[in-house]
Design a protein around this motif. Sequence first.
Motif, PDB file in Angstrom:
ATOM      1  N   ASP A 156       1.760  12.195  -2.995  1.00  0.00           N
ATOM      2  CA  ASP A 156       1.529  13.406  -2.442  1.00  0.00           C
ATOM      3  C   ASP A 156       1.963  14.508  -2.166  1.00  0.00           C
ATOM      4  N   ARG A 181      -9.756   7.127  -4.848  1.00  0.00           N
ATOM      5  CA  ARG A 181      -8.601   6.795  -4.542  1.00  0.00           C
ATOM      6  C   ARG A 181      -7.750   8.609  -4.795  1.00  0.00           C
ATOM      7  N   SER A 182      -8.318   8.642  -5.849  1.00  0.00           N
ATOM      8  CA  SER A 182      -7.614  10.518  -6.460  1.00  0.00           C
ATOM      9  C   SER A 182      -8.398  12.183  -5.827  1.00  0.00           C
ATOM     10  N   TYR A 202       0.457  -0.487  -0.221  1.00  0.00           N
ATOM     11  CA  TYR A 202       0.007  -0.093   0.143  1.00  0.00           C
ATOM     12  C   TYR A 202       0.675   1.613   0.225  1.00  0.00           C
ATOM     13  N   GLY A 203      -0.203   2.844  -0.218  1.00  0.00           N
ATOM     14  CA  GLY A 203       0.946   3.567  -0.247  1.00  0.00           C
ATOM     15  C   GLY A 203       0.167   5.050  -0.462  1.00  0.00           C
ATOM     16  N   ASN A 204       0.231   6.177  -0.917  1.00  0.00           N
ATOM     17  CA  ASN A 204       0.109   7.365  -0.895  1.00  0.00           C
ATOM     18  C   ASN A 204       0.859   7.602  -1.979  1.00  0.00           C
ATOM     19  N   SER A 243       4.384  11.096   1.449  1.00  0.00           N
ATOM     20  CA  SER A 243       4.698  10.214   0.493  1.00  0.00           C
ATOM     21  C   SER A 243       5.080   8.601   0.541  1.00  0.00           C
ATOM     22  N   GLU A 280       6.657   0.049   7.088  1.00  0.00           N
ATOM     23  CA  GLU A 280       6.641   1.766   6.215  1.00  0.00           C
ATOM     24  C   GLU A 280       7.786   2.519   5.259  1.00  0.00           C
ATOM     25  N   LEU A 300      -0.171  13.982   2.865  1.00  0.00           N
ATOM     26  CA  LEU A 300       0.411  12.748   3.563  1.00  0.00           C
ATOM     27  C   LEU A 300       1.888  12.466   2.996  1.00  0.00           C
ATOM     28  N   LEU A 354      -3.014  14.083  -4.530  1.00  0.00           N
ATOM     29  CA  LEU A 354      -2.899  13.526  -3.951  1.00  0.00           C
ATOM     30  C   LEU A 354      -3.758  11.906  -4.308  1.00  0.00           C
ATOM     31  N   HIS A 355      -2.774  10.933  -4.574  1.00  0.00           N
ATOM     32  CA  HIS A 355      -3.584   9.928  -4.490  1.00  0.00           C
ATOM     33  C   HIS A 355      -2.939   8.351  -3.933  1.00  0.00           C
ATOM     34  N   LYS A 356      -3.874   7.399  -3.443  1.00  0.00           N
ATOM     35  CA  LYS A 356      -4.079   6.146  -2.559  1.00  0.00           C
ATOM     36  C   LYS A 356      -3.518   4.946  -3.220  1.00  0.00           C
TER      37      LYS A 356
END
Length: 377
Positions: free
Chosen positions: A35, A326-327, A31-33, A60, A81, A58, A374-376
């Motif tokens: 930003d 997600r975005s 998982y992650g994001n 990145s 993480e 968040l 931001l994208h998760k």
Amino acid sequence: MKQQLCLVAALAGGAMPAPALAQGQGQTTLYGNIDEYVGYIRSSSGASIIGLNDGAILRSRLGVRGGEDLGGGYQFKFTLEQGFATDSGVMADSSRLFDRQAWIGLAGPYGEWRIGRQNTEIFMAGGAIDYTDRTTFGSLFNSFGIPSRYDNDLYYKSPRLQGAQLTLHYALPENAGRVDNGPVVQAMLDWQEALWRAGYVGLAARPDGATATVRNRIVYHNVYVNYQYGKGKVYLALGRSNNNTASANGLNTAAILSNISSPNNYFAGTDLNAARYYNLAQVSADYRLGPQLRVGALYGVLHDTSGGGASARGFNLGGYYDLSRRSQLYAFASRLTNNRNAGFRFSGSAGPSANLAGADVNGQKLTGLQIGILHKF
């Protein structure tokens, strides 16, 4: 960096998210994001800067989490993480493979236990502090500095009973040759019901007994109340801490007790600023204008109780637009006013790579703009 990212991907290889775990069955998820934002900062000194920065909301990150059902209501869990900067691709901490989290734990009917490097409860309570999750330029709690994570941390979280839940942390210092250096202890009591949320979260640490000339413990106390009304929420937060000191970047731009556990939850107890306490108060609210658009505003004050003239105040206006589940696009406008002896400066979820410092911060008024995505995953 490439080898480290490959290792994380390998750990998560073949992972398939599942709604639940059957006994003996494991689950691992990557998982992650990401930003990234364009930030503009202008000082009343006349100086200004514009840059591409990582992490307005968040920081990145890339992580691996998983677990295994052990039967009888018990489950093994883990999280690894690491953070990185999307504007440059570098690791947030080149000395650690997993700088953000690295823990294992056991969850069961009587609560959850964890051991390892973990986020603080102050960090995790950000969503209860203000509509920005206490991470943007405008939040005075963010400008003051938030204890984020510590090594060697023993953790317990109780089940939620009648809406209330207790969380405790005890982070061992593990400093060879140090004398009487206390742990970093934390406690959080959170209560939630349909429309209301309220709670307390606090942290305390004792300096090294062998080196300390200033005996003050470093503390951080935070009380918050939220109320959900129709299409929005109102947030009130009060704080008190002495974890603030000067650096080359400004009169109030450093922490006495490291906010990220370096080195090993230890501080010498030699900084006179440990005797200076600050009170924080902030109110904010948001409102959902439509299925995709949420707007909000906040105002806060930061008071130097020593009478040394290091107080500040600020406000923020902003909005979020959901492109998908997600975005998300976001934009914020913020103002921070330092008193004559104050030198607080803007920060996001991560410190901006393009920021002002020194004479352009101390005693100045700062105006900031942030526009990003931001994208998760």
